[in-house]
Design a protein around this motif. Sequence first.
Motif, PDB file in Angstrom:
ATOM      1  N   ASP A 103     -22.689  81.640  13.533  1.00 54.84           N
ATOM      2  CA  ASP A 103     -23.627  81.735  14.649  1.00 54.84           C
ATOM      3  C   ASP A 103     -23.529  83.121  15.271  1.00 54.84           C
ATOM      4  O   ASP A 103     -22.476  83.755  15.247  1.00 54.84           O
ATOM      5  CB  ASP A 103     -23.305  80.686  15.721  1.00 54.84           C
ATOM      6  N   TRP A 104     -24.643  83.562  15.846  1.00 53.61           N
ATOM      7  CA  TRP A 104     -24.626  84.797  16.625  1.00 53.61           C
ATOM      8  C   TRP A 104     -24.061  84.508  18.011  1.00 53.61           C
ATOM      9  O   TRP A 104     -24.467  83.547  18.672  1.00 53.61           O
ATOM     10  CB  TRP A 104     -26.028  85.379  16.751  1.00 53.61           C
ATOM     11  N   ILE A 105     -23.134  85.348  18.449  1.00 50.74           N
ATOM     12  CA  ILE A 105     -22.481  85.193  19.745  1.00 50.74           C
ATOM     13  C   ILE A 105     -22.760  86.446  20.573  1.00 50.74           C
ATOM     14  O   ILE A 105     -22.591  87.566  20.083  1.00 50.74           O
ATOM     15  CB  ILE A 105     -20.959  85.005  19.569  1.00 50.74           C
ATOM     16  N   ARG A 106     -23.204  86.252  21.804  1.00 48.91           N
ATOM     17  CA  ARG A 106     -23.445  87.400  22.674  1.00 48.91           C
ATOM     18  C   ARG A 106     -22.136  88.100  23.011  1.00 48.91           C
ATOM     19  O   ARG A 106     -21.132  87.453  23.277  1.00 48.91           O
ATOM     20  CB  ARG A 106     -24.137  86.951  23.962  1.00 48.91           C
ATOM     21  N   SER A 107     -22.185  89.418  22.997  1.00 47.31           N
ATOM     22  CA  SER A 107     -21.010  90.201  23.399  1.00 47.31           C
ATOM     23  C   SER A 107     -21.145  90.579  24.864  1.00 47.31           C
ATOM     24  O   SER A 107     -22.229  90.453  25.458  1.00 47.31           O
ATOM     25  CB  SER A 107     -20.896  91.458  22.536  1.00 47.31           C
ATOM     26  N   PRO A 108     -20.070  91.068  25.479  1.00 43.22           N
ATOM     27  CA  PRO A 108     -20.175  91.530  26.872  1.00 43.22           C
ATOM     28  C   PRO A 108     -21.151  92.686  27.048  1.00 43.22           C
ATOM     29  O   PRO A 108     -21.659  92.909  28.149  1.00 43.22           O
ATOM     30  CB  PRO A 108     -18.746  91.947  27.212  1.00 43.22           C
ATOM     31  N   GLN A 109     -21.427  93.416  25.963  1.00 41.06           N
ATOM     32  CA  GLN A 109     -22.373  94.526  26.018  1.00 41.06           C
ATOM     33  C   GLN A 109     -23.795  93.977  25.889  1.00 41.06           C
ATOM     34  O   GLN A 109     -24.125  93.303  24.910  1.00 41.06           O
ATOM     35  CB  GLN A 109     -22.095  95.521  24.890  1.00 41.06           C
ATOM     36  N   ALA A 110     -24.648  94.225  26.856  1.00 38.85           N
ATOM     37  CA  ALA A 110     -26.020  93.723  26.829  1.00 38.85           C
ATOM     38  C   ALA A 110     -26.747  94.215  25.575  1.00 38.85           C
ATOM     39  O   ALA A 110     -26.645  95.379  25.192  1.00 38.85           O
ATOM     40  CB  ALA A 110     -26.763  94.177  28.071  1.00 38.85           C
ATOM     41  N   GLY A 111     -27.469  93.294  24.934  1.00 40.68           N
ATOM     42  CA  GLY A 111     -28.264  93.656  23.768  1.00 40.68           C
ATOM     43  C   GLY A 111     -27.504  93.672  22.469  1.00 40.68           C
ATOM     44  O   GLY A 111     -28.045  94.112  21.446  1.00 40.68           O
ATOM     45  N   VAL A 112     -26.272  93.186  22.477  1.00 42.19           N
ATOM     46  CA  VAL A 112     -25.452  93.198  21.269  1.00 42.19           C
ATOM     47  C   VAL A 112     -24.961  91.781  20.975  1.00 42.19           C
ATOM     48  O   VAL A 112     -24.338  91.147  21.825  1.00 42.19           O
ATOM     49  CB  VAL A 112     -24.235  94.146  21.418  1.00 42.19           C
ATOM     50  N   ASP A 113     -25.268  91.287  19.780  1.00 43.19           N
ATOM     51  CA  ASP A 113     -24.767  89.999  19.309  1.00 43.19           C
ATOM     52  C   ASP A 113     -23.859  90.236  18.112  1.00 43.19           C
ATOM     53  O   ASP A 113     -23.981  91.257  17.414  1.00 43.19           O
ATOM     54  CB  ASP A 113     -25.916  89.085  18.873  1.00 43.19           C
ATOM     55  N   ARG A 114     -22.962  89.285  17.847  1.00 41.96           N
ATOM     56  CA  ARG A 114     -22.057  89.475  16.718  1.00 41.96           C
ATOM     57  C   ARG A 114     -21.701  88.154  16.061  1.00 41.96           C
ATOM     58  O   ARG A 114     -21.736  87.097  16.696  1.00 41.96           O
ATOM     59  CB  ARG A 114     -20.793  90.196  17.174  1.00 41.96           C
ATOM     60  N   GLN A 115     -21.402  88.242  14.800  1.00 46.04           N
ATOM     61  CA  GLN A 115     -20.826  87.141  14.035  1.00 46.04           C
ATOM     62  C   GLN A 115     -19.400  87.558  13.710  1.00 46.04           C
ATOM     63  O   GLN A 115     -19.182  88.526  12.979  1.00 46.04           O
ATOM     64  CB  GLN A 115     -21.622  86.882  12.760  1.00 46.04           C
ATOM     65  N   MET A 116     -18.426  86.838  14.238  1.00 41.82           N
ATOM     66  CA  MET A 116     -17.029  87.191  14.037  1.00 41.82           C
ATOM     67  C   MET A 116     -16.541  86.639  12.694  1.00 41.82           C
ATOM     68  O   MET A 116     -16.736  85.466  12.397  1.00 41.82           O
ATOM     69  CB  MET A 116     -16.177  86.640  15.177  1.00 41.82           C
ATOM     70  N   LEU A 117     -15.903  87.491  11.911  1.00 43.14           N
ATOM     71  CA  LEU A 117     -15.384  87.098  10.608  1.00 43.14           C
ATOM     72  C   LEU A 117     -13.867  86.936  10.646  1.00 43.14           C
ATOM     73  O   LEU A 117     -13.347  85.942  10.150  1.00 43.14           O
ATOM     74  CB  LEU A 117     -15.801  88.130   9.558  1.00 43.14           C
TER      75      LEU A 117
END
Length: 221
Positions: free
Chosen positions: A19-33
């Motif tokens: 799943d895409w997870i929002r990061s603390p930085q606005a406009g940045v999503d991440r998938q953690m591996l």
Amino acid sequence: MKLNADFSKPVVSRPQDRDWIRSPQAGVDRQMLDRIGDEVARATSIVRYIPGSDFKPHRHDLGEEFLVLEGVFADEHGRYPAGTYMRNPPGTSHRPHVPDGCTIFVKLRQFDPPDLTPVQIDLSSANWQRLTGGRKSLPLHQFESEIVTAEDLAAGAKLAIDLPGGAEILILEGTLTVDGNTLPAGTWLRLPPGASLNVTGGAEGARFWMKTGHLPPESGG
């Protein structure tokens, strides 16, 4: 936070598993591996930037390695289109800005401190080595036992190697058969030290990023 932190265990992460997870930085999503730590972490991720993303200058004390998967990543040093492999060594800094949005595969805080060689290679224009058996290979970086390459297997072509220092693979195009399982583009897998790699190019072949010889023999879990 710990995610896939036991380097003695194999990991397979398909795109549909994440799943895409929002990061603390606005406009940045991440998938953690994989991850050991919180916001300052030894981390491997797929990161998506919305158009117009802009960041304050920041320093990479333990290095940053990334491959642009989609769009164009940019900073004050240049623009890096999809297919660009980058290494920013320990102690370097930059200010990313992404006018049109992009997606990258990124590894943070995983350099050996003496590994200070910056790297910028465009996979689409580089000179690939044609090997036997329907395989092409592109050397990207080597430091001591760590070897980073891009690999291209024709349909049905095989690659089999022993992995005393483990391996990571990110499938970029096509499909790759691993231990009888067909894995799609976007799949990330990690094999522990002492494992063997046996892969076959799928019906349309496969292109993948690969790193070997870099995993610690002890568990991070």
